[in-house]
Scaffold this motif. Structure first.
Motif, PDB file in Angstrom:
ATOM      1  N   VAL A 192      40.309  40.990  43.910  1.00 27.31           N
ATOM      2  CA  VAL A 192      41.075  40.842  42.670  1.00 27.31           C
ATOM      3  C   VAL A 192      41.635  39.426  42.618  1.00 27.31           C
ATOM      4  O   VAL A 192      42.188  38.943  43.614  1.00 27.31           O
ATOM      5  N   THR A 193      41.471  38.755  41.488  1.00 30.92           N
ATOM      6  CA  THR A 193      42.101  37.446  41.289  1.00 30.92           C
ATOM      7  C   THR A 193      43.131  37.584  40.185  1.00 30.92           C
ATOM      8  O   THR A 193      42.821  38.072  39.088  1.00 30.92           O
ATOM      9  N   ASP A 194      44.345  37.170  40.500  1.00 29.56           N
ATOM     10  CA  ASP A 194      45.430  37.213  39.515  1.00 29.56           C
ATOM     11  C   ASP A 194      45.409  35.914  38.720  1.00 29.56           C
ATOM     12  O   ASP A 194      45.839  34.867  39.200  1.00 29.56           O
ATOM     13  N   VAL A 242      46.063  28.333  39.617  1.00 26.22           N
ATOM     14  CA  VAL A 242      46.398  27.038  39.013  1.00 26.22           C
ATOM     15  C   VAL A 242      45.183  26.117  38.936  1.00 26.22           C
ATOM     16  O   VAL A 242      45.299  24.952  38.575  1.00 26.22           O
ATOM     17  N   GLY A 243      44.023  26.630  39.307  1.00 24.38           N
ATOM     18  CA  GLY A 243      42.790  25.847  39.185  1.00 24.38           C
ATOM     19  C   GLY A 243      42.651  24.727  40.203  1.00 24.38           C
ATOM     20  O   GLY A 243      41.912  23.768  39.975  1.00 24.38           O
ATOM     21  N   THR A 278      42.703  33.521  52.100  1.00 25.44           N
ATOM     22  CA  THR A 278      43.744  32.964  52.984  1.00 25.44           C
ATOM     23  C   THR A 278      44.118  31.543  52.569  1.00 25.44           C
ATOM     24  O   THR A 278      45.193  31.077  52.892  1.00 25.44           O
ATOM     25  N   THR A 279      43.215  30.849  51.843  1.00 25.24           N
ATOM     26  CA  THR A 279      43.475  29.446  51.487  1.00 25.24           C
ATOM     27  C   THR A 279      44.136  29.294  50.125  1.00 25.24           C
ATOM     28  O   THR A 279      44.698  28.242  49.837  1.00 25.24           O
ATOM     29  N   CYS A 280      44.055  30.307  49.280  1.00 30.05           N
ATOM     30  CA  CYS A 280      44.562  30.172  47.906  1.00 30.05           C
ATOM     31  C   CYS A 280      46.029  29.737  47.909  1.00 30.05           C
ATOM     32  O   CYS A 280      46.905  30.469  48.386  1.00 30.05           O
ATOM     33  N   HIS A 303      48.406  32.067  46.053  1.00 24.59           N
ATOM     34  CA  HIS A 303      48.379  33.481  46.459  1.00 24.59           C
ATOM     35  C   HIS A 303      47.900  34.357  45.302  1.00 24.59           C
ATOM     36  O   HIS A 303      48.495  35.381  44.980  1.00 24.59           O
ATOM     37  N   ALA A 304      46.801  33.901  44.688  1.00 26.36           N
ATOM     38  CA  ALA A 304      46.283  34.616  43.518  1.00 26.36           C
ATOM     39  C   ALA A 304      45.171  35.586  43.866  1.00 26.36           C
ATOM     40  O   ALA A 304      44.715  36.332  43.002  1.00 26.36           O
TER      41      ALA A 304
END
Ligand code: SF4
Length: 243
Positions: A7-9, A14-15, A135-137, A140-141
């Protein structure tokens, strides 16, 4: 058995493309290619009703993956946990699966001459780690886990918060990548980046409709023949020993 999903929020993304960079580094992705990409939709609508989103695109590990059928060597397959994988030792680099994917999630690696794509970081999962993009996002999306774990975050986000998939009226193959948004950003993405009709080259169609079943039949016939011969030998051996 787990059934994995992501899932991506989109309200948090923020791109920054940290996910793409982490994925490229983790899987040694060649320059100009990507297993996961961040694509801006651009703004649509009129002020004050503007909409925009970053489409974090990757393999969707579809329930009915159109990439599997055209693969002549069996290199592309779906594991029991839902992850669609490419076995590089079987891949012959024909590219039929690249054309078949509605999400353009596959590429032919010019160095290895094999097809590659996101596999939900299966190598990391085996070590008990989360996918590198998660883990890198920086925002936290991204969330990853078992869709059938009713106490887990993915189940809650998909069923409790109504995360959406990128589908269209024409292409609905059960993607297992979901998107959360405030203003139906998934619909916006489907408008700007619609999943394309799976393309099946004539050679792939010929293979999957005619040659593959025939080959399987021949393997089946060979197996049957061997089994019959084996039992025949047993019987005649027993008969000979009776004599
Ligand atoms: Fe196959 Fe494309 Fe679906 Fe991934 S997104 S399972 S590569 S059809």
């Amino acid at each position: 058995m787990a059934r994995y999903a992501m899932v991506t929020d989109l309200t948090r993304c923020v791109g920054c493309q940290a996910c793409t960079a982490a994925c490229n580094a983790e899987w040694n992705v060649p320059a100009g290619q990507a297993r996961t990409r961040v694509l801006p939709t651009g703004a649509t609508g009129t002020f004050p009703n503007l909409r925009a989103a970053f489409y974090v695109a990757q393999c969707n590990h579809c329930d009915e993956p159109p990439c599997v059928r055209p693969c002549p060597s069996g290199a592309t397959f779906q594991a029991d946990n839902g992850i669609v994988k490419v076995d590089p030792t079987l891949c012959i680099g024909c590219g039929f699966c690249v054309d078949a994917c509605p999400y353009e999630a596959r590429y032919l690696n010019p160095e290895t001459k094999r097809v590659d794509k996101c596999d939900f970081c299966s190598g990391r999962l085996e070590k008990g780690q989360q996918p590198a993009c998660v883990t890198t996002c920086t925002a936290h999306a991204k969330y990853f886990g078992d869709l059938e774990d009713t106490a887990g975050p993915i189940f809650q986000l998909v069923y409790g918060k109504s995360a959406k998939r990128i589908e269209s009226a024409d292409v609905a193959v059960g993607p297992n990548v979901y998107y959360l948004g405030r203003r139906d950003e998934a619909a916006l993405i489907a408008e700007v980046f619609p999943p394309r009709q799976p393309r099946m080259p004539a050679a792939a169609e010929f293979w999957s409709r005619l040659v593959k079943p025939l080959a399987l039949t021949m393997v089946g016939a060979t197996f049957l023949g061997q089994a019959i011969a084996f039992f025949h030998q047993l019987q005649t051996g027993e008969k000979h020993s009776d004599d």
